[in-house]
Design a protein around this motif. Structure first.
Motif, PDB file in Angstrom:
ATOM      1  N   GLN A  28       0.841  -1.213   0.000  1.00 52.70           N
ATOM      2  CA  GLN A  28       0.000   0.000   0.000  1.00 52.70           C
ATOM      3  C   GLN A  28       0.871   1.256   0.000  1.00 52.70           C
ATOM      4  O   GLN A  28       0.590   2.218  -0.694  1.00 52.70           O
ATOM      5  CB  GLN A  28      -0.906  -0.033   1.231  1.00 52.70           C
ATOM      6  CG  GLN A  28      -1.693   1.219   1.495  1.00 52.70           C
ATOM      7  CD  GLN A  28      -3.083   1.213   0.877  1.00 52.70           C
ATOM      8  OE1 GLN A  28      -3.636   0.179   0.554  1.00 52.70           O
ATOM      9  NE2 GLN A  28      -3.624   2.373   0.713  1.00 52.70           N
ATOM     10  N   TYR A  33      -2.227   1.857  -3.208  1.00 50.47           N
ATOM     11  CA  TYR A  33      -3.395   0.978  -3.081  1.00 50.47           C
ATOM     12  C   TYR A  33      -2.922  -0.452  -3.305  1.00 50.47           C
ATOM     13  O   TYR A  33      -1.715  -0.696  -3.469  1.00 50.47           O
ATOM     14  CB  TYR A  33      -4.493   1.393  -4.069  1.00 50.47           C
ATOM     15  CG  TYR A  33      -4.264   0.996  -5.502  1.00 50.47           C
ATOM     16  CD1 TYR A  33      -3.254   1.588  -6.268  1.00 50.47           C
ATOM     17  CD2 TYR A  33      -5.058   0.032  -6.114  1.00 50.47           C
ATOM     18  CE1 TYR A  33      -3.056   1.221  -7.581  1.00 50.47           C
ATOM     19  CE2 TYR A  33      -4.861  -0.327  -7.441  1.00 50.47           C
ATOM     20  CZ  TYR A  33      -3.857   0.270  -8.165  1.00 50.47           C
ATOM     21  OH  TYR A  33      -3.663  -0.096  -9.462  1.00 50.47           O
ATOM     22  N   LYS A  61      -9.379  -0.484   7.241  1.00 55.86           N
ATOM     23  CA  LYS A  61      -9.615   0.794   6.551  1.00 55.86           C
ATOM     24  C   LYS A  61      -8.332   1.351   5.935  1.00 55.86           C
ATOM     25  O   LYS A  61      -8.382   2.180   5.026  1.00 55.86           O
ATOM     26  CB  LYS A  61     -10.173   1.824   7.546  1.00 55.86           C
ATOM     27  CG  LYS A  61     -11.620   1.592   7.897  1.00 55.86           C
ATOM     28  CD  LYS A  61     -12.510   2.324   6.923  1.00 55.86           C
ATOM     29  CE  LYS A  61     -13.968   2.129   7.281  1.00 55.86           C
ATOM     30  NZ  LYS A  61     -14.844   2.510   6.185  1.00 55.86           N
ATOM     31  N   SER A  64      -6.679   0.108   0.541  1.00 59.17           N
ATOM     32  CA  SER A  64      -7.612   0.469  -0.520  1.00 59.17           C
ATOM     33  C   SER A  64      -7.379  -0.454  -1.709  1.00 59.17           C
ATOM     34  O   SER A  64      -6.238  -0.683  -2.116  1.00 59.17           O
ATOM     35  CB  SER A  64      -7.383   1.922  -0.936  1.00 59.17           C
ATOM     36  OG  SER A  64      -8.191   2.220  -2.060  1.00 59.17           O
ATOM     37  N   ARG A  68      -6.002   5.570  -5.329  1.00 62.40           N
ATOM     38  CA  ARG A  68      -6.484   6.766  -4.632  1.00 62.40           C
ATOM     39  C   ARG A  68      -5.935   8.009  -5.318  1.00 62.40           C
ATOM     40  O   ARG A  68      -4.922   7.946  -6.002  1.00 62.40           O
ATOM     41  CB  ARG A  68      -5.993   6.750  -3.192  1.00 62.40           C
ATOM     42  CG  ARG A  68      -6.747   5.774  -2.319  1.00 62.40           C
ATOM     43  CD  ARG A  68      -5.962   5.572  -1.078  1.00 62.40           C
ATOM     44  NE  ARG A  68      -6.782   5.370   0.092  1.00 62.40           N
ATOM     45  CZ  ARG A  68      -6.264   5.086   1.269  1.00 62.40           C
ATOM     46  NH1 ARG A  68      -4.976   5.013   1.407  1.00 62.40           N
ATOM     47  NH2 ARG A  68      -7.053   4.897   2.308  1.00 62.40           N
ATOM     48  N   GLY A 102     -15.703   7.371  -0.862  1.00 63.54           N
ATOM     49  CA  GLY A 102     -15.208   6.103  -1.395  1.00 63.54           C
ATOM     50  C   GLY A 102     -14.735   6.242  -2.837  1.00 63.54           C
ATOM     51  O   GLY A 102     -14.098   5.344  -3.376  1.00 63.54           O
ATOM     52  N   THR A 111      -9.505  11.881  -3.514  1.00 61.17           N
ATOM     53  CA  THR A 111     -10.275  10.738  -3.051  1.00 61.17           C
ATOM     54  C   THR A 111     -10.922  11.160  -1.742  1.00 61.17           C
ATOM     55  O   THR A 111     -10.269  11.796  -0.907  1.00 61.17           O
ATOM     56  CB  THR A 111      -9.358   9.518  -2.791  1.00 61.17           C
ATOM     57  OG1 THR A 111      -8.826   9.088  -4.037  1.00 61.17           O
ATOM     58  CG2 THR A 111     -10.136   8.366  -2.163  1.00 61.17           C
ATOM     59  N   GLU A 113     -12.978   9.774   1.633  1.00 60.13           N
ATOM     60  CA  GLU A 113     -13.327   8.580   2.399  1.00 60.13           C
ATOM     61  C   GLU A 113     -13.984   9.009   3.713  1.00 60.13           C
ATOM     62  O   GLU A 113     -13.738  10.109   4.202  1.00 60.13           O
ATOM     63  CB  GLU A 113     -12.065   7.767   2.718  1.00 60.13           C
ATOM     64  CG  GLU A 113     -11.342   7.290   1.474  1.00 60.13           C
ATOM     65  CD  GLU A 113     -10.008   6.621   1.751  1.00 60.13           C
ATOM     66  OE1 GLU A 113      -9.532   5.902   0.884  1.00 60.13           O
ATOM     67  OE2 GLU A 113      -9.449   6.825   2.844  1.00 60.13           O
TER      68      GLU A 113
END
Ligand code: FES
Length: 159
Positions: A28, A33, A61, A64, A68, A102, A111, A113
């Protein structure tokens, strides 16, 4: 799409299923991501069934499964922040960026969230912009923050 180099991430971790979360965190960090192809490789190299790799990737969380944007805006919609107006912040980004929580803007710049509680309820509503906490956020302050972030991109392109 460029091939993802997982060698350094997997070094010393192959055939060690208990290293899954560490490997996913590094992936990540590297990619922003968790790309599907990379998850298949991780599954094979660590010896963890792909379904379990996805279960972990979806549970936390921090991960992703979609690319992003350059600017990640996280709005806390936990109870304390909700009472203090976080729903107005969600409406602000919906109207300003034309995306739902999202999602990422088509230009890849933003992005948005939502999370449940960031553990700083007394300072709410809280918004995190690329890792920086912004307390007592209002729709107006958020609008300016987004304008500023979008402007920086334009200045960089003009330079
Ligand atoms: S509810 Fe937002 S920080 Fe706790």
């Amino acid at each position: 799409m460029a091939k993802i180099n997982l060698d350094s991430i997997l070094e010393g971790r192959r055939s060690q299923p208990h290293m899954l979360i560490e490997v996913l965190l590094d992936l990540q960090d590297q990619e922003g991501y968790l790309p599907e192809e990379a998850l298949k490789t991780v599954s094979k190299e660590l010896g963890v069934p792909l379904v379990d790799v996805y279960r972990v990737a979806r549970f936390y969380k921090a991960f992703s499964l979609k690319p992003r944007g350059k600017n990640v805006i996280t709005i806390c919609t936990g109870t304390a922040c909700h009472v203090r107006g976080s729903h107005l912040l969600v409406n602000q980004v919906r109207g300003q960026l034309n995306i739902e929580p999202g999602d990422t803007t088509p230009d890849g710049q933003f992005t948005v969230e939502c999370v449940n509680c960031l553990g700083a309820c007394a300072l709410g509503p809280i918004v995190v912009h690329n890792g920086s906490y912004c307390d007592h956020m209002t729709p107006g302050k958020l609008r300016k923050k987004i304008d500023k972030a979008a402007g920086k991109k334009k200045e960089a392109q003009d330079a």
